[in-house]
Design an enzyme around this catalytic site. Structure first.
Site, mmCIF file in Angstrom:
data_model
loop_
_atom_site.group_PDB
_atom_site.id
_atom_site.type_symbol
_atom_site.label_atom_id
_atom_site.label_comp_id
_atom_site.label_asym_id
_atom_site.label_seq_id
_atom_site.Cartn_x
_atom_site.Cartn_y
_atom_site.Cartn_z
ATOM 1 N N ASN A 64 41.623 36.543 42.928
ATOM 2 C CA ASN A 64 42.336 37.802 42.655
ATOM 3 C C ASN A 64 43.493 38.010 43.628
ATOM 4 O O ASN A 64 43.993 39.124 43.766
ATOM 5 C CB ASN A 64 41.373 38.982 42.753
ATOM 6 C CG ASN A 64 40.267 38.907 41.715
ATOM 7 O OD1 ASN A 64 40.517 38.551 40.569
ATOM 8 N ND2 ASN A 64 39.052 39.226 42.112
ATOM 9 N N HIS A 98 33.766 48.757 35.247
ATOM 10 C CA HIS A 98 33.145 47.911 36.267
ATOM 11 C C HIS A 98 31.746 48.406 36.652
ATOM 12 O O HIS A 98 31.482 49.606 36.661
ATOM 13 C CB HIS A 98 34.063 47.956 37.497
ATOM 14 C CG HIS A 98 33.761 46.939 38.538
ATOM 15 N ND1 HIS A 98 33.055 47.228 39.680
ATOM 16 C CD2 HIS A 98 34.089 45.627 38.618
ATOM 17 C CE1 HIS A 98 32.966 46.136 40.436
ATOM 18 N NE2 HIS A 98 33.589 45.156 39.814
ATOM 19 N N GLU A 116 39.412 52.510 33.872
ATOM 20 C CA GLU A 116 40.230 51.641 34.725
ATOM 21 C C GLU A 116 41.652 51.623 34.195
ATOM 22 O O GLU A 116 41.888 51.955 33.038
ATOM 23 C CB GLU A 116 39.646 50.221 34.733
ATOM 24 C CG GLU A 116 38.248 50.184 35.323
ATOM 25 C CD GLU A 116 37.603 48.807 35.310
ATOM 26 O OE1 GLU A 116 38.333 47.801 35.191
ATOM 27 O OE2 GLU A 116 36.371 48.752 35.408
ATOM 28 N N HIS A 121 42.916 46.439 39.675
ATOM 29 C CA HIS A 121 43.732 45.297 39.236
ATOM 30 C C HIS A 121 45.185 45.655 38.952
ATOM 31 O O HIS A 121 45.984 44.782 38.639
ATOM 32 C CB HIS A 121 43.096 44.631 38.006
ATOM 33 C CG HIS A 121 41.746 44.079 38.315
ATOM 34 N ND1 HIS A 121 41.550 42.860 38.904
ATOM 35 C CD2 HIS A 121 40.515 44.622 38.157
ATOM 36 C CE1 HIS A 121 40.258 42.652 39.093
ATOM 37 N NE2 HIS A 121 39.613 43.704 38.646
ATOM 38 N N LYS A 154 42.056 42.400 46.453
ATOM 39 C CA LYS A 154 42.725 41.711 45.355
ATOM 40 C C LYS A 154 44.188 41.467 45.751
ATOM 41 O O LYS A 154 44.445 40.710 46.659
ATOM 42 C CB LYS A 154 42.503 42.479 44.070
ATOM 43 C CG LYS A 154 41.027 42.300 43.662
ATOM 44 C CD LYS A 154 40.445 43.255 42.717
ATOM 45 C CE LYS A 154 38.965 42.898 42.529
ATOM 46 N NZ LYS A 154 38.142 44.044 42.204
HETATM 47 C C1 LIG Z 1 36.763 44.361 42.361
HETATM 48 C C2 LIG Z 1 36.519 45.682 41.748
HETATM 49 C C3 LIG Z 1 35.821 46.688 42.422
HETATM 50 C C4 LIG Z 1 35.113 46.425 43.730
HETATM 51 O O1 LIG Z 1 35.996 46.385 44.790
HETATM 52 P P1 LIG Z 1 35.557 45.633 46.130
HETATM 53 O O2 LIG Z 1 36.471 46.170 47.154
HETATM 54 O O3 LIG Z 1 35.706 44.180 45.864
HETATM 55 O O4 LIG Z 1 34.123 46.008 46.385
HETATM 56 C C5 LIG Z 1 35.741 47.930 41.847
HETATM 57 N N1 LIG Z 1 36.302 48.178 40.635
HETATM 58 C C6 LIG Z 1 36.943 47.227 39.938
HETATM 59 C C7 LIG Z 1 37.527 47.551 38.617
HETATM 60 C C8 LIG Z 1 37.061 45.947 40.467
HETATM 61 O O5 LIG Z 1 37.667 44.998 39.772
#
Ligand SMILES: *Cc1c(COP(=O)(O)O)cnc(C)c1O
Length: 391
Positions: free
Chosen positions: A54, A140, A185, A217, A244
């Site tokens: 990512n 998520h 999201e 994202h 990410k």
């Molecule tokens: C990766 C992700 C998370 C978690 O974030 P981390 O900091 O890796 O724990 C939460 N929500 C979404 C949509 C994600 O893709």
């Protein structure tokens, strides 16, 4: 019974769960990789072109982030040594939060240890057993954990179906819930499609619902200055993650000053955990400073994604509803998806198979995540390899 047999009984549920995973060919295991550069890793002694990370802007190995992490460590040490409300708030935590709020055009920001921790512990204190949550079917796991822990009524609408969302809003607004919340999201992690942020804001205002958006994202990649699709919009709470596109670790939320005060006082996932360490803050701060200058990288990323999508579709592959740098190759059957992933690995391409329960049954896929550090040569190697695959 011998002692050994008693122990075996105690963990029979684990043995059964693992046996079931093995039987369904769904047993997962960790596969170590060794990073080489922004897009190459070593795995089992072979160099692989990584299409599964990512690190969308290739910042995880950027010299400015590494230097800042080192500088902050030299100055402040390796740990924040306490939780934020005790002695874990350094000036660098405060400064970073102010800078984040300003970059997103919002009143306030608050750091969290991770996106998972934020979502799973903020939602329970914004909801209660008398509230109702309307959420996209594809959100998520961390959001679902938070909603389930709240005990609120939980209604899922079809993916990105805002008509269905509005129908639900109409119904629940005539019932006696303590409050209504919309949770979704901005860019969906397994499909690479986007939600309509302006329409969601409009609906939330029309039905007096709290709007909670996860921009994990979108952050770094989309929106004004790369600060995500929700930035500079009146969203009640937006969460972004630094693991990410920011090439670091941790998460933050933007919200009103009042909501920030409430979280500092009432959110267990903020209160009862050690503050983010200086090295991480240094990396985040350096990434944040770079963000406005990365417009060309973001444009190239989106252009390359569009080109790759077209080429994949020309090969007869199903890229679903993707419109971003995340491009699924929806294969369907799990076994076939695994075979494709293994076949790509044999061609030095690391593209992991994503299977149920992470995605819906019958939609197993290869999730391609592009990075601004991928070159046209990298993409043509991928296309070339896929051309010679025959199921
Ligand atoms: C990766 C992700 C998370 C978690 O974030 P981390 O900091 O890796 O724990 C939460 N929500 C979404 C949509 C994600 O893709």
């Amino acid at each position: 019974m011998t002692q050994k047999e008693t122990q075996k009984d105690k963990f029979a549920f684990i043995e059964a769960a693992l046996a079931q995973r093995i039987q369904k060919q769904q047993l997962r295991s960790l596969q170590p990789v060794q990073p080489i550069d922004a897009v190459q890793v070593m795995q089992r002694g072979q160099s692989q072109l990584n299409f599964s990370s990512n690190d969308y802007l290739g910042l995880a190995k950027h010299p400015a982030l590494i230097a800042a992490a080192q500088r902050y460590t030299a100055e402040y040490g390796t740990s924040a040594t306490a939780s934020r409300l005790v002695t874990g708030t350094y000036e660098i935590h405060d400064q970073l939060e102010a800078k984040l709020a300003s970059a997103c055009g919002r009143e306030a920001a608050l750091l969290f240890s991770s996106g998972f921790q934020a979502n799973s512990t903020i939602l329970p204190i914004l909801l209660d057993r008398h509230a109702v949550v309307l959420c996209d079917r594809l959100i998520h796991s961390s959001l679902i954990q938070g909603i389930l822990a709240s005990g609120a009524r939980f209604i899922r609408y079809a993916h990105n179906d805002l008509q269905q969302l509005e129908d639900c809003l109409k119904t629940v607004s005539n019932q006696s819930y303590s409050r209504i919340m919309i949770v979704t999201e901005t860019v969906f992690s397994m499909d690479g499609d986007q939600s309509d942020v302006a329409a969601l804001i409009h609906l939330s205002q029309q039905y007096n619902a709290i709007l909670y958006l996860d921009d994990a994202h979108g952050l770094g990649v989309l929106g004004q200055g790369g600060m995500g699709l929700a930035a500079h919009h009146p969203v009640d709470l937006t969460i972004g993650t630094f693991g990410k596109a920011f090439g670091a670790f941790g998460a933050f939320i933007t919200c009103s000053q009042q909501l920030r005060d409430y979280l500092i006082n009432c959110c267990p996932g903020f209160i009862y955990t050690t503050a983010l360490p200086p090295a991480v803050l240094g990396a985040i701060d350096a990434a944040l400073s770079l963000m406005p200058q990365l417009e060309a990288e973001r444009q190239r990323l989106m252009q390359q994604a569009a080109t790759l999508r077209t080429q994949l579709q020309q090969l007869g592959l199903d890229t679903g509803t993707s419109t971003t740098h995340i491009i699924p190759l929806i294969i369907g059957a799990e076994e076939k998806t695994l075979r494709l992933s293994q076949w790509l690995a044999a061609h030095n391409i690391l593209a992991t198979a994503i299977r149920p329960p992470t995605v819906a049954a019958g939609t197993a896929r290869i999730r391609l995540a592009l990075s601004a550090s991928h070159t046209p040569d990298h993409l043509s190697h991928l296309i070339h390899s896929l051309k010679t695959w025959h199921g």
